[in-house]
Design a protein around this motif. Structure first.
Motif, PDB file in Angstrom:
ATOM      1  N   VAL A 242      -4.927  16.350   4.140  1.00 41.23           N
ATOM      2  CA  VAL A 242      -3.359  16.171   3.769  1.00 41.23           C
ATOM      3  C   VAL A 242      -3.298  16.363   2.666  1.00 41.23           C
ATOM      4  CG1 VAL A 242      -1.541  15.482   4.944  1.00 41.23           C
ATOM      5  CG2 VAL A 242      -3.581  15.690   6.201  1.00 41.23           C
ATOM      6  N   MET A 243      -3.686  15.307   1.518  1.00 37.64           N
ATOM      7  CA  MET A 243      -2.834  15.173   0.334  1.00 37.64           C
ATOM      8  C   MET A 243      -3.811  14.039  -0.550  1.00 37.64           C
ATOM      9  SD  MET A 243       1.041  13.175   0.290  1.00 37.64           S
ATOM     10  CE  MET A 243       1.166  13.057  -1.724  1.00 37.64           C
ATOM     11  N   LEU A 244      -3.915  15.353  -2.386  1.00 35.40           N
ATOM     12  CA  LEU A 244      -4.921  13.796  -2.684  1.00 35.40           C
ATOM     13  C   LEU A 244      -3.456  12.601  -2.832  1.00 35.40           C
ATOM     14  CD1 LEU A 244      -6.760  13.363  -4.821  1.00 35.40           C
ATOM     15  CD2 LEU A 244      -5.367  15.046  -6.832  1.00 35.40           C
ATOM     16  N   ILE A 245      -4.267  12.148  -3.156  1.00 35.97           N
ATOM     17  CA  ILE A 245      -3.374  10.556  -3.395  1.00 35.97           C
ATOM     18  C   ILE A 245      -3.706   9.874  -5.098  1.00 35.97           C
ATOM     19  CG2 ILE A 245      -3.060   8.168  -3.164  1.00 35.97           C
ATOM     20  CD1 ILE A 245      -2.308  10.118  -0.867  1.00 35.97           C
ATOM     21  N   ARG A 246      -3.498  10.558  -5.802  1.00 37.16           N
ATOM     22  CA  ARG A 246      -3.254  10.444  -7.397  1.00 37.16           C
ATOM     23  C   ARG A 246      -2.916   8.421  -8.087  1.00 37.16           C
ATOM     24  NH1 ARG A 246      -0.397  14.835  -8.756  1.00 37.16           N
ATOM     25  NH2 ARG A 246      -1.626  16.032  -7.720  1.00 37.16           N
ATOM     26  N   GLY A 247      -2.231   7.807  -7.044  1.00 36.50           N
ATOM     27  CA  GLY A 247      -1.108   6.312  -6.952  1.00 36.50           C
ATOM     28  C   GLY A 247      -0.733   6.043  -5.763  1.00 36.50           C
ATOM     29  N   GLN A 248      -0.291   4.677  -6.057  1.00 33.58           N
ATOM     30  CA  GLN A 248       0.604   4.095  -4.557  1.00 33.58           C
ATOM     31  C   GLN A 248       1.799   5.462  -4.975  1.00 33.58           C
ATOM     32  OE1 GLN A 248       0.671   1.598  -2.893  1.00 33.58           O
ATOM     33  NE2 GLN A 248      -1.613   2.207  -4.400  1.00 33.58           N
ATOM     34  N   ASP A 249       2.682   6.086  -5.436  1.00 38.66           N
ATOM     35  CA  ASP A 249       3.418   6.735  -4.901  1.00 38.66           C
ATOM     36  C   ASP A 249       3.216   7.980  -4.583  1.00 38.66           C
ATOM     37  OD1 ASP A 249       5.263   5.072  -6.901  1.00 38.66           O
ATOM     38  OD2 ASP A 249       5.402   6.815  -8.462  1.00 38.66           O
ATOM     39  N   ASP A 250       2.253   8.615  -4.375  1.00 41.25           N
ATOM     40  CA  ASP A 250       1.567   9.125  -3.540  1.00 41.25           C
ATOM     41  C   ASP A 250       1.267   8.594  -2.170  1.00 41.25           C
ATOM     42  OD1 ASP A 250       1.630  11.674  -5.791  1.00 41.25           O
ATOM     43  OD2 ASP A 250      -0.354  11.425  -6.400  1.00 41.25           O
ATOM     44  N   LEU A 251       0.460   7.837  -1.632  1.00 44.33           N
ATOM     45  CA  LEU A 251       0.453   7.140  -1.052  1.00 44.33           C
ATOM     46  C   LEU A 251       1.358   6.451   0.115  1.00 44.33           C
ATOM     47  CD1 LEU A 251      -1.655   6.107   0.616  1.00 44.33           C
ATOM     48  CD2 LEU A 251      -1.598   4.191  -0.571  1.00 44.33           C
ATOM     49  N   ARG A 252       3.033   6.041  -0.910  1.00 40.93           N
ATOM     50  CA  ARG A 252       3.668   6.219  -0.154  1.00 40.93           C
ATOM     51  C   ARG A 252       4.505   6.793   0.539  1.00 40.93           C
ATOM     52  NH1 ARG A 252       4.211   1.796  -4.199  1.00 40.93           N
ATOM     53  NH2 ARG A 252       5.456   2.969  -5.506  1.00 40.93           N
ATOM     54  N   ARG A 253       4.495   8.366  -0.373  1.00 38.93           N
ATOM     55  CA  ARG A 253       4.843   9.657   0.160  1.00 38.93           C
ATOM     56  C   ARG A 253       4.290   9.751   1.702  1.00 38.93           C
ATOM     57  NH1 ARG A 253       5.488  13.155  -4.156  1.00 38.93           N
ATOM     58  NH2 ARG A 253       2.825  13.376  -3.789  1.00 38.93           N
ATOM     59  N   PHE A 254       2.929   9.639   1.024  1.00 40.14           N
ATOM     60  CA  PHE A 254       1.934  10.165   2.621  1.00 40.14           C
ATOM     61  C   PHE A 254       2.872   9.256   4.145  1.00 40.14           C
ATOM     62  CE2 PHE A 254      -1.939   9.455   5.238  1.00 40.14           C
ATOM     63  CZ  PHE A 254      -1.841  10.819   5.323  1.00 40.14           C
ATOM     64  N   CYS A 255       2.594   7.951   3.725  1.00 37.38           N
ATOM     65  CA  CYS A 255       3.004   7.587   4.503  1.00 37.38           C
ATOM     66  C   CYS A 255       4.433   7.579   5.282  1.00 37.38           C
ATOM     67  CB  CYS A 255       3.322   5.802   4.350  1.00 37.38           C
ATOM     68  SG  CYS A 255       1.027   5.497   4.146  1.00 37.38           S
ATOM     69  N   ARG A 256       6.058   7.929   4.442  1.00 38.68           N
ATOM     70  CA  ARG A 256       7.027   8.165   4.862  1.00 38.68           C
ATOM     71  C   ARG A 256       7.108   9.210   5.666  1.00 38.68           C
ATOM     72  NH1 ARG A 256       9.030   6.634   0.106  1.00 38.68           N
ATOM     73  NH2 ARG A 256       8.506   8.955  -0.636  1.00 38.68           N
ATOM     74  N   GLN A 257       6.004  10.668   4.742  1.00 35.19           N
ATOM     75  CA  GLN A 257       6.201  11.730   5.748  1.00 35.19           C
ATOM     76  C   GLN A 257       5.957  11.880   7.073  1.00 35.19           C
ATOM     77  OE1 GLN A 257       3.997  14.721   2.965  1.00 35.19           O
ATOM     78  NE2 GLN A 257       5.489  15.392   1.898  1.00 35.19           N
ATOM     79  N   TYR A 258       4.770  10.819   7.378  1.00 35.15           N
ATOM     80  CA  TYR A 258       4.045  10.974   8.856  1.00 35.15           C
ATOM     81  C   TYR A 258       4.502   9.261   9.519  1.00 35.15           C
ATOM     82  CZ  TYR A 258       1.457  14.652   7.453  1.00 35.15           C
ATOM     83  OH  TYR A 258       0.968  16.413   6.701  1.00 35.15           O
ATOM     84  N   GLY A 259       5.388   8.906   8.552  1.00 33.94           N
ATOM     85  CA  GLY A 259       6.174   7.617   9.807  1.00 33.94           C
ATOM     86  C   GLY A 259       4.768   6.331   9.719  1.00 33.94           C
ATOM     87  N   ILE A 260       4.120   6.406   8.643  1.00 35.08           N
ATOM     88  CA  ILE A 260       2.881   6.112   8.526  1.00 35.08           C
ATOM     89  C   ILE A 260       3.473   4.096   8.372  1.00 35.08           C
ATOM     90  CG2 ILE A 260       0.543   5.231   8.115  1.00 35.08           C
ATOM     91  CD1 ILE A 260       0.322   7.948   7.758  1.00 35.08           C
ATOM     92  N   GLN A 261       2.998   3.394   9.967  1.00 35.77           N
ATOM     93  CA  GLN A 261       3.015   1.424   9.466  1.00 35.77           C
ATOM     94  C   GLN A 261       1.580   1.347   8.749  1.00 35.77           C
ATOM     95  OE1 GLN A 261       6.216  -0.074   8.564  1.00 35.77           O
ATOM     96  NE2 GLN A 261       6.760   2.889   9.237  1.00 35.77           N
ATOM     97  N   GLY A 262       1.841   0.054   7.860  1.00 35.52           N
ATOM     98  CA  GLY A 262       0.666  -0.140   7.620  1.00 35.52           C
ATOM     99  C   GLY A 262      -0.554  -0.096   6.681  1.00 35.52           C
ATOM    100  N   PRO A 263      -1.797  -0.309   6.590  1.00 36.80           N
ATOM    101  CA  PRO A 263      -2.543  -0.576   6.114  1.00 36.80           C
ATOM    102  C   PRO A 263      -3.411   0.713   6.338  1.00 36.80           C
ATOM    103  CG  PRO A 263      -2.782  -2.538   6.200  1.00 36.80           C
ATOM    104  CD  PRO A 263      -1.371  -1.960   6.175  1.00 36.80           C
ATOM    105  N   LEU A 264      -3.948   2.015   5.445  1.00 34.97           N
ATOM    106  CA  LEU A 264      -4.945   2.872   5.812  1.00 34.97           C
ATOM    107  C   LEU A 264      -6.471   1.938   5.886  1.00 34.97           C
ATOM    108  CD1 LEU A 264      -3.018   6.043   4.699  1.00 34.97           C
ATOM    109  CD2 LEU A 264      -2.580   5.100   7.094  1.00 34.97           C
ATOM    110  N   ARG A 265      -7.200   2.735   7.027  1.00 37.70           N
ATOM    111  CA  ARG A 265      -8.142   2.305   6.812  1.00 37.70           C
ATOM    112  C   ARG A 265      -9.038   2.938   5.953  1.00 37.70           C
ATOM    113  NH1 ARG A 265     -13.519   3.843  10.029  1.00 37.70           N
ATOM    114  NH2 ARG A 265     -11.777   5.946  10.678  1.00 37.70           N
ATOM    115  N   LYS A 266     -10.113   3.003   5.029  1.00 41.78           N
ATOM    116  CA  LYS A 266     -10.600   4.212   4.273  1.00 41.78           C
ATOM    117  C   LYS A 266     -12.303   4.187   5.298  1.00 41.78           C
ATOM    118  CE  LYS A 266      -9.377   2.493  -0.508  1.00 41.78           C
ATOM    119  NZ  LYS A 266      -9.768   2.244  -1.712  1.00 41.78           N
ATOM    120  N   ILE A 267     -12.525   4.939   4.422  1.00 40.67           N
ATOM    121  CA  ILE A 267     -14.151   5.594   5.507  1.00 40.67           C
ATOM    122  C   ILE A 267     -13.805   6.664   4.056  1.00 40.67           C
ATOM    123  CG2 ILE A 267     -12.695   6.543   7.842  1.00 40.67           C
ATOM    124  CD1 ILE A 267     -12.290   9.070   6.634  1.00 40.67           C
ATOM    125  N   TYR A 268     -15.255   6.444   3.692  1.00 36.41           N
ATOM    126  CA  TYR A 268     -16.392   6.838   2.556  1.00 36.41           C
ATOM    127  C   TYR A 268     -17.201   8.127   2.996  1.00 36.41           C
ATOM    128  CZ  TYR A 268     -14.654   2.799   0.742  1.00 36.41           C
ATOM    129  OH  TYR A 268     -14.368   1.376   0.627  1.00 36.41           O
TER     130      TYR A 268
END
Length: 68
Positions: free
Chosen positions: A42-68
């Motif tokens: 969906v989107m490149l995460i360059r920092g905490q602001d991008d991560l917060r924006r992603f979570c806010r856009q999709y109504g996501i609460q809590g930490p995201l699981r990391k995959i590699y």
């Protein structure tokens, strides 16, 4: 500036995750299908602001699981 609407996602089938590159550390937020394991970027995460924006856009609460 044109605002893009977030793509809908099925909360039952798709899990919001953060995909991280082992080599470069680059992070991309998106959704992983629980049945197939297919990742939809969906989107490149360059920092905490991008991560917060992603979570806010999709109504996501809590930490995201990391995959590699």
């Amino acid at each position: 500036m044109i605002k893009k609407r977030p793509l809908p996602y099925d909360r039952e089938q798709d899990e919001p995750v953060l995909r991280s590159s082992i080599c470069t550390g680059e992070q991309v937020a998106g959704f992983c299908n629980r049945q197939t394991g297919r990742f939809r970027e969906v989107m490149l995460i360059r920092g905490q602001d991008d991560l917060r924006r992603f979570c806010r856009q999709y109504g996501i609460q809590g930490p995201l699981r990391k995959i590699y």
